[in-house]
Design an enzyme around this catalytic site. Sequence first.
Site, mmCIF file in Angstrom:
data_model
loop_
_atom_site.group_PDB
_atom_site.id
_atom_site.type_symbol
_atom_site.label_atom_id
_atom_site.label_comp_id
_atom_site.label_asym_id
_atom_site.label_seq_id
_atom_site.Cartn_x
_atom_site.Cartn_y
_atom_site.Cartn_z
ATOM 1 N N ARG A 17 -13.397 -7.916 1.852
ATOM 2 C CA ARG A 17 -12.606 -8.359 0.686
ATOM 3 C C ARG A 17 -12.667 -9.874 0.491
ATOM 4 O O ARG A 17 -11.681 -10.506 0.083
ATOM 5 C CB ARG A 17 -11.162 -7.872 0.784
ATOM 6 C CG ARG A 17 -11.016 -6.376 0.605
ATOM 7 C CD ARG A 17 -9.584 -5.935 0.725
ATOM 8 N NE ARG A 17 -9.089 -6.119 2.077
ATOM 9 C CZ ARG A 17 -7.818 -6.290 2.403
ATOM 10 N NH1 ARG A 17 -6.890 -6.303 1.454
ATOM 11 N NH2 ARG A 17 -7.459 -6.454 3.656
ATOM 12 N N TRP A 19 -14.113 -11.525 -1.774
ATOM 13 C CA TRP A 19 -13.936 -11.828 -3.201
ATOM 14 C C TRP A 19 -12.449 -11.952 -3.539
ATOM 15 O O TRP A 19 -12.025 -12.911 -4.185
ATOM 16 C CB TRP A 19 -14.594 -10.700 -3.993
ATOM 17 C CG TRP A 19 -14.589 -10.796 -5.473
ATOM 18 C CD1 TRP A 19 -15.499 -11.441 -6.258
ATOM 19 C CD2 TRP A 19 -13.654 -10.184 -6.368
ATOM 20 N NE1 TRP A 19 -15.182 -11.262 -7.589
ATOM 21 C CE2 TRP A 19 -14.051 -10.491 -7.678
ATOM 22 C CE3 TRP A 19 -12.514 -9.397 -6.183
ATOM 23 C CZ2 TRP A 19 -13.359 -10.051 -8.807
ATOM 24 C CZ3 TRP A 19 -11.818 -8.956 -7.302
ATOM 25 C CH2 TRP A 19 -12.241 -9.278 -8.593
ATOM 26 N N LYS A 20 -11.669 -10.986 -3.094
ATOM 27 C CA LYS A 20 -10.223 -10.993 -3.329
ATOM 28 C C LYS A 20 -9.574 -12.239 -2.724
ATOM 29 O O LYS A 20 -8.772 -12.927 -3.375
ATOM 30 C CB LYS A 20 -9.608 -9.730 -2.717
ATOM 31 C CG LYS A 20 -8.094 -9.759 -2.562
ATOM 32 C CD LYS A 20 -7.625 -8.610 -1.677
ATOM 33 C CE LYS A 20 -6.150 -8.722 -1.353
ATOM 34 N NZ LYS A 20 -5.283 -8.527 -2.518
ATOM 35 N N GLY A 436 11.029 1.003 -8.600
ATOM 36 C CA GLY A 436 10.995 1.472 -7.215
ATOM 37 C C GLY A 436 10.767 0.413 -6.170
ATOM 38 O O GLY A 436 11.575 0.241 -5.269
ATOM 39 N N GLU A 488 11.171 0.249 -0.859
ATOM 40 C CA GLU A 488 9.865 0.713 -0.357
ATOM 41 C C GLU A 488 9.174 -0.297 0.569
ATOM 42 O O GLU A 488 7.949 -0.407 0.581
ATOM 43 C CB GLU A 488 8.944 1.086 -1.525
ATOM 44 C CG GLU A 488 9.538 2.145 -2.437
ATOM 45 C CD GLU A 488 8.654 2.486 -3.622
ATOM 46 O OE1 GLU A 488 7.443 2.199 -3.571
ATOM 47 O OE2 GLU A 488 9.175 3.039 -4.606
ATOM 48 N N ASP A 603 6.996 9.766 -9.321
ATOM 49 C CA ASP A 603 6.146 8.955 -10.200
ATOM 50 C C ASP A 603 4.831 9.653 -10.521
ATOM 51 O O ASP A 603 4.153 10.163 -9.621
ATOM 52 C CB ASP A 603 5.833 7.609 -9.539
ATOM 53 C CG ASP A 603 7.041 6.686 -9.508
ATOM 54 O OD1 ASP A 603 8.007 6.960 -10.243
ATOM 55 O OD2 ASP A 603 7.008 5.690 -8.766
ATOM 56 N N GLU A 609 -4.425 9.165 -17.047
ATOM 57 C CA GLU A 609 -5.771 8.677 -16.741
ATOM 58 C C GLU A 609 -6.668 9.757 -16.159
ATOM 59 O O GLU A 609 -7.893 9.623 -16.169
ATOM 60 C CB GLU A 609 -5.705 7.498 -15.785
ATOM 61 C CG GLU A 609 -5.370 7.889 -14.366
ATOM 62 C CD GLU A 609 -4.858 6.728 -13.538
ATOM 63 O OE1 GLU A 609 -5.139 6.723 -12.345
ATOM 64 O OE2 GLU A 609 -4.182 5.853 -14.087
ATOM 65 N N HIS A 645 7.800 8.317 -13.748
ATOM 66 C CA HIS A 645 7.342 7.031 -14.289
ATOM 67 C C HIS A 645 5.855 7.100 -14.590
ATOM 68 O O HIS A 645 5.086 7.705 -13.842
ATOM 69 C CB HIS A 645 7.610 5.897 -13.289
ATOM 70 C CG HIS A 645 6.973 4.599 -13.695
ATOM 71 N ND1 HIS A 645 7.406 3.881 -14.789
ATOM 72 C CD2 HIS A 645 5.921 3.910 -13.187
ATOM 73 C CE1 HIS A 645 6.653 2.807 -14.919
ATOM 74 N NE2 HIS A 645 5.740 2.806 -13.967
ATOM 75 N N HIS A 698 3.047 -7.433 -14.287
ATOM 76 C CA HIS A 698 1.734 -7.818 -13.766
ATOM 77 C C HIS A 698 1.431 -9.289 -14.004
ATOM 78 O O HIS A 698 0.368 -9.777 -13.630
ATOM 79 C CB HIS A 698 0.646 -6.940 -14.384
ATOM 80 C CG HIS A 698 0.852 -5.490 -14.089
ATOM 81 N ND1 HIS A 698 1.481 -4.640 -14.971
ATOM 82 C CD2 HIS A 698 0.572 -4.753 -12.987
ATOM 83 C CE1 HIS A 698 1.558 -3.439 -14.423
ATOM 84 N NE2 HIS A 698 1.022 -3.483 -13.229
#
EC number: 2.1.1.14
Length: 762
Positions: A17, A19-20, A436, A488, A603, A609, A645, A698
Amino acid sequence: MALHTSNLGYPRIGLQREWKKTLEAFWAQKIDEQQLITTMKEIHLEHLNVQKEKGIDFIPIGDFTYYDHVLDTAYMLGFIPSRFSNFTSYLDIYFAMARGSKDHVASEMTKWFNTNYHYIVPEYEEGLNISLKDNRPLRLYEEAKRELGIDGKPVILGPYTFLKLAKGYTQDQFPTILHKLIAPYVQLLTELHKAGARLIQIDEPIFVSLTKEEMIEAKKLYEAIQKEVPSANLILQTYFDSVEENYTELITFPVSGIGLDFVHGKEGNIKSIVEHGFPAEKTLAIGCIDGRNIWRANLDEVFALFETLKAHIEPKDWIIQPSCSLLHTPVDKTEETHLSPELFDALAFANQKLEELTLIKRGLSEGVNSIEIEITTYRNSHEAVRSSAARNRKDVQTARASLKEEDFSRPLPFEQRYDLQQKALQLPLLPTTTIGSFPQTPEVRQTRKQWRNGEITNEQYEHFIEQETEKWIRHQENIGLDVLVHGEFERTDMVEYFGERLAGFSFTKNGWVQSYGSRCVKPPIIFGDVAFISDMTVKETVYAQSLTNKVVKGMLTGPVTILNWSFVRNDLPRKEVCYQIALALRHEIERLESSGIRIIQVDEPALREGMPLKEKDWDSYIEWAVQSFRLATASVANETQIHTHMCYSNFEDIVDAIRALDADVISIETSRSHGEFIHTLEQTTYEKGIGLGVYDIHSPRVPSKEEMYTIVEQSLKVCNPKYFWINPDCGLKTRRTEEVLPALEHMVEAAKEARTLLKTNA
């Protein structure tokens, strides 16, 4: 007739990862712009080199990105909304469009067709200067040639798909805007051709679901482009399904070759070729390796496919490739030696899929007998999986066979249930809640890592989770939320957490894939029959409820989302796997209810999708997806309130399905999609509990009370106040505490103002 291997796209994130981590270091101002550019270049070149070493003939160039390939295309073509005009540098504009800023709302984000990848939605507005602002594919092509000696295959998102994915125009404007795209695409292709690109891949995945009229319109577009660039070798690439409805039109497009998906569109594409042939002057690119799942190819089926094709057509050249970009698979399986031998042997991640392509090429070039040892190994691995105990559980099969019609329905209809629930819960008008999760701070992640590494005891870890839970219960009480959540903090991922506690799942150590931007997920592998083992969420939820007199929701991920966000076994219909998951969740929901939890949220953000791309296939999917949700939730008492959700979806197609779920309350992402679902509700009615998200989680931006109140006000024009809830768009796991607290305070203030107005007007 030549035979080549090709790849459609490679995972961006890097083996570890890298790139992240580079992106997030830049956003955190730990590295500067030049360091970002330098490191990204190194990562990109490494990815190209891997593909070269694996023996790929046509290596994709341009699939690599700093965030999203659709955003790259939007910037390249000048689709930059005017609200970002005060930014001057490329990266400032680019990341503001993707992520927003303190003063700028980000562009909308939604799912890439029916995958788990998210793209940034291009925005059209009047006055845009549509032109080739930056020929990024050319720069990357020349860089690969200069640095590595790789004569790559530029990959470009096609103009028709790009504009179909964009928003901000009316349908009457579509032909005019489409015409404006011809010039920049001609310039782009001309410059690539002059630079020496021997093959250029143009992705048009939207072609699998176009009408006849749209396909004719697309053909005219390509005729106009080809007229200006007649000698460029263009491969028109489709994926995710077949093109059977428009195949006869597609094969007449003025391009050098056509790429078809023979995995997810196998039946329709074979049928089309058998019935209508394929032009002898064109190259056929055959997507024969699954680019969306992690299982080894069935080589017997692959070679049988080629025998079928050879019996009916003789194209100019054959290209062997994955069904789609390998963006959707993890990078390499070599680190997953902790898995059972039969599972490990059955897997193929991106690098292994590249090896499969070269193996298939060898078998086709030298004869299948030349790879008989490899074929035998593959057959043995498939048989080991098929006969494993994990895939042959009698208890699961008996439970499925015993299902009755009444197992899928609540005892009373919604209106009667909701009145009973309101008497039991005593919630105010326009109740407020969150979706949540709360921020997974560095401390939370570090403590979990210490626990998993054995550096702290189970008791120490549980004590830490309880402290975090209590802290956020107090935050929620102080803010004035009506229905609380436990936060959570014990969960890494909303699917992985449940998969770890259910039979039938396996987990990778490094099987990361990109979800959106730098956000990566590690999907579980549904390897065997799914079954309930023991309580999964009861302890944490009951503890949170013990801390407050307010109602605390139980939080589960629904069966359809667990299915759609996992790598799923390919020996059973998806419906059957989903029913297995639903039966396991049904046990957990009953355990929560018997422990005193009065609201349980299940959820289903991935319900939309997962729909097939072709409308003719929708009804079948919706039927079993809805039934799976109902199977999981229908056994609770009328007084127990079931929430669900959803996010990132085009909901107008599934309003009826949402009703059919029979959830008491649904919360839906609204703010980032600029209120599209509100418009949908203007055309229809929804007389069940509903919360339309009032702010985009986001983005790091903290919206004002006034912004949220505006969304509430708009929503109440189409929603019954009796059933309306106020909540954020999605969970708050990825946000920082200093962003979350003021945003929720503003949300509660907006709710209070709306209540006051409703009482005044009553």
